[in-house]
Design a protein around this motif. Structure first.
Motif, mmCIF file in Angstrom:
data_model
loop_
_atom_site.group_PDB
_atom_site.id
_atom_site.type_symbol
_atom_site.label_atom_id
_atom_site.label_comp_id
_atom_site.label_asym_id
_atom_site.label_seq_id
_atom_site.Cartn_x
_atom_site.Cartn_y
_atom_site.Cartn_z
ATOM 1 N N PRO A 76 11.347 -8.221 -10.606
ATOM 2 C CA PRO A 76 10.918 -6.971 -9.891
ATOM 3 C C PRO A 76 11.873 -5.753 -10.029
ATOM 4 N N ARG A 79 10.522 -4.386 -13.099
ATOM 5 C CA ARG A 79 9.743 -3.432 -13.054
ATOM 6 C C ARG A 79 9.634 -2.274 -12.421
ATOM 7 N N LEU A 92 -5.618 2.757 -4.905
ATOM 8 C CA LEU A 92 -6.304 1.930 -3.680
ATOM 9 C C LEU A 92 -7.154 2.951 -3.206
ATOM 10 N N VAL A 107 6.466 -0.617 -0.820
ATOM 11 C CA VAL A 107 6.314 -2.188 -1.141
ATOM 12 C C VAL A 107 7.700 -2.567 -1.928
ATOM 13 N N MET B 1 10.429 0.611 8.475
ATOM 14 C CA MET B 1 9.736 0.651 7.387
ATOM 15 C C MET B 1 9.045 -0.716 6.915
ATOM 16 N N ARG B 2 9.639 -1.297 6.375
ATOM 17 C CA ARG B 2 9.404 -2.797 6.005
ATOM 18 C C ARG B 2 8.579 -3.477 6.930
ATOM 19 N N PHE B 5 4.981 -1.818 7.623
ATOM 20 C CA PHE B 5 4.244 -2.117 6.618
ATOM 21 C C PHE B 5 3.535 -3.292 6.584
ATOM 22 N N GLU B 9 -0.323 -4.610 7.233
ATOM 23 C CA GLU B 9 -1.119 -5.383 6.099
ATOM 24 C C GLU B 9 -1.776 -6.671 6.607
ATOM 25 N N GLU B 205 -4.342 -4.448 -4.596
ATOM 26 C CA GLU B 205 -3.103 -4.175 -3.848
ATOM 27 C C GLU B 205 -1.910 -4.966 -4.425
ATOM 28 N N MET B 209 1.304 -3.934 -6.345
ATOM 29 C CA MET B 209 2.720 -4.406 -5.672
ATOM 30 C C MET B 209 3.610 -4.952 -6.832
ATOM 31 N N VAL B 212 4.710 -2.396 -9.566
ATOM 32 C CA VAL B 212 5.791 -1.464 -9.253
ATOM 33 C C VAL B 212 6.977 -2.158 -8.840
ATOM 34 N N GLY B 213 7.017 -3.412 -8.983
ATOM 35 C CA GLY B 213 8.206 -4.354 -8.767
ATOM 36 C C GLY B 213 8.534 -4.770 -7.229
ATOM 37 N N ALA B 214 7.541 -4.887 -6.539
ATOM 38 C CA ALA B 214 7.829 -5.494 -5.226
ATOM 39 C C ALA B 214 8.236 -6.932 -5.304
ATOM 40 N N ARG B 216 8.715 -10.822 -4.740
ATOM 41 C CA ARG B 216 7.804 -11.963 -4.329
ATOM 42 C C ARG B 216 7.570 -12.128 -3.102
ATOM 43 N N TYR B 218 8.095 -9.847 -0.645
ATOM 44 C CA TYR B 218 7.360 -8.745 -0.267
ATOM 45 C C TYR B 218 5.729 -8.763 -0.235
#
Lengths: 229, 300
Positions: A76, A79, A92, A107, B1-2, B5, B9, B205, B209, B212-214, B216, B218
């Motif tokens: 991560p 990335r 999306l 995220v 935030m976390r 979110f 979901e 999604e 995710m 963009v480096g979320a 595992r 997350y």
């Protein structure tokens, strides 16, 4: 910034290597075109940088990440320092322009006040400041690709990877996208772009790395698409 | 935030496959309900054992000869039997009841049926040793030792009757637990399947995710929480179901047995006491299934 050392990649289902002893180095702030026919190994090249794939042989470095050797837990981080743009935008459809961009930050656990601040900034950078609340299907292809670029760039990556970003766009719109990528490149971000678009490569006069059958057959500092053919 | 979110979901995830979610909740609820039923039977058997413990006796019935001639157990073989009963290990008390006392007791028990009392003759009632044991499990020993001894007509273990009742209850418990197990397997597969479908419908999604480096966690947490939330709702449904089942079916069918004290009463408190177990089992199993599914079948 990016360094591949004698990298080979063989997929289990294929006898021919997708990449065959490739060694390339790209410096910080460079703009590099990756060209070659379909199946020449461009996608594999990009996937190795993102660690979507692991090389069968050789080493891959991006910034100070030893990409091939790093543990899964650190992927991560890698990335997060690479932005990605694709031919098909990958937005999306149920989220607005601003939400799409914000999603990339949410995220990875960025705090809300940061997101509220940087999303409008990046939308302005890509020229979409008035369209923050539109849904993707209300936008033209070029605008959608701008959203994708905003999303890729919002976390200020060191490297921006673009896989045929103009593949679905008409020449004029493509030109605009290229200007945007150039602007991003000028902020010091390394840009690696895979493309088939002769016109763009020829007009930009940037470094060109050509792959054929998994091998580097050309590496010109200021290249054009069709030289020698 | 976390957290906000992750939870938004989860809610979209559960709403998106609403039929699967309902199936998952119902299967979980039925499975937990059966498990709860089994646990309630276990509680009931425990209570019953505690109730009867100390009340159970072994009755050593004496032969007609002894009953007629030895009113206070002073001569052989009666006095010998008493001594050996008293010296048997595990025996708490031994009470001798001669024919007259036995007849009085008989009359007391059947007070309500005067015809029966009128018909009965004291000669039909044997003198009896009422033996109370420290451990009712040891009744077998008394039965084995004293059956067939001189002066003994038969040895009666009250526990035997109760054993049959316990066997029935234990059968019910085993049946409920077995069905719970089968149903749990179905719930497990459904949870696993729902997560896979859920992950598939949200692959765009999730793809973004990852890109963009979320981390595992997350990417996986929403799916995991989805399973756990369904598990918790299932547990709530099962507890409510058990309470209603007890109030409207069990109490009506077994009400007489409860009020007469043959079966110990189950209160709603008993149901509430097993509720935490059901919740715990549900959360644990759904989380575990979710985790294993994500690891094995879903590339996130």
């Amino acid at each position: 910034m990016i360094r591949l050392e004698h990298v080979s990649k063989v997929y289990k289902t294929s006898t021919r290597p997708a990449l065959d002893d490739v060694s390339v180095e790209m410096d910080k702030g460079e703009f590099v075109f990756l060209i070659g026919p379909s199946g020449s190994g461009k996608s594999t090249f990009l996937r190795l940088l993102l660690r979507e794939e692991v090389p069968s042989k050789g080493r891959v470095y991006v910034s100070n990440f030893d990409v091939a050797k790093m543990s899964r837990r650190r992927v991560p981080r890698l990335r997060q320092s690479i932005g990605c743009v694709f031919q098909d935008f990958r937005l999306l459809s149920n989220k607005t322009v601003a939400e799409n961009v914000a999603f990339a930050l949410e995220v990875i656990g960025k705090p809300k006040n940061t997101i509220v601040k940087v999303v409008p900034e990046v939308l302005q950078l890509v020229g979409l400041e008035g369209k923050a609340d539109r849904l993707p299907h209300e936008l033209s292809g070029g605008e959608q690709q701008r959203v994708a670029i905003a999303r890729a760039f919002v976390n200020r990556p060191l490297v921006l990877i673009a896989d045929e970003p103009t593949g679905n766009l008409d020449p004029d719109t493509s030109q605009d996208i290229m200007l945007l990528l150039e602007r991003i490149n000028r902020t010091g971000t390394t840009v690696v772009m895979a493309t088939h678009d002769h016109g763009i490569v020829d007009s930009m006069r940037r470094r060109v790395v050509e792959l054929d059958n998994g091998r580097v057959v050309r590496d010109d500092a200021r290249g054009v698409y069709g030289v020698g053919r | 935030m976390r957290t906000s979110f992750v939870f938004s979901e989860v809610v979209t995830g559960l709403r998106r496959n609403v039929t699967m979610t309902i199936a998952m909740i119902l299967t979980t609820a039925i499975s937990l309900g059966l498990l709860g039923g089994g646990l309630l039977v276990v509680r009931m058997v425990d209570k019953m054992q505690a109730n009867y413990q100390g009340k159970l006796e072994v009755a050593v019935l004496l032969t007609n000869d002894v009953s007629a001639n030895d009113q206070d157990c002073s001569s052989q073989p009666c006095s010998g039997l008493r001594t050996s009963l008293e010296t048997t290990s595990g025996v708490e008390t031994v009470v001798f009841e001669n024919r007259d006392k036995g007849f009085e007791r008989f009359k007391r028990i059947f007070e309500a049926q005067p015809e029966l009392v009128k018909l009965a003759r004291p000669e039909a009632i044997p003198a009896t040793f009422r033996v109370k044991l420290e451990d009712p499990e040891r009744a077998d020993v008394i039965v084995r030792e004293f059956s067939g001894k001189a002066g003994v007509k038969s040895v009666d273990d009250q526990g035997k009757f109760l054993d049959r009742l316990f066997n029935v209850l234990n059968g019910v418990r085993d049946g409920a637990l077995f069905l719970a197990l089968l149903q749990a397997l179905a719930a497990l597969l459904l949870i696993s399947n729902t997560i896979q479908v859920s992950a598939y419908t949200r692959r765009t999604e999730v793809g973004i995710m990852r890109l963009v480096g979320a981390t595992r966690w997350y990417t996986q947490l929403p799916f995991l929480i989805e399973a756990v939330v369904a598990g918790i709702i299932g547990a709530i449904v099962s507890v409510v179901g058990l309470i209603l089942f007890k109030a409207f079916i069990l109490d009506r069918v077994l009400g007489d047995l409860f009020s007469s004290g043959i079966l110990p009463t189950l209160s709603q408190l008993d149901v509430l006491l097993i509720a935490p177990i059901l919740f715990g089992v549900s959360v644990l199993i759904s989380a575990l299934t979710g985790y294993v599914t994500l690891r094995l079948y879903v590339r996130l």
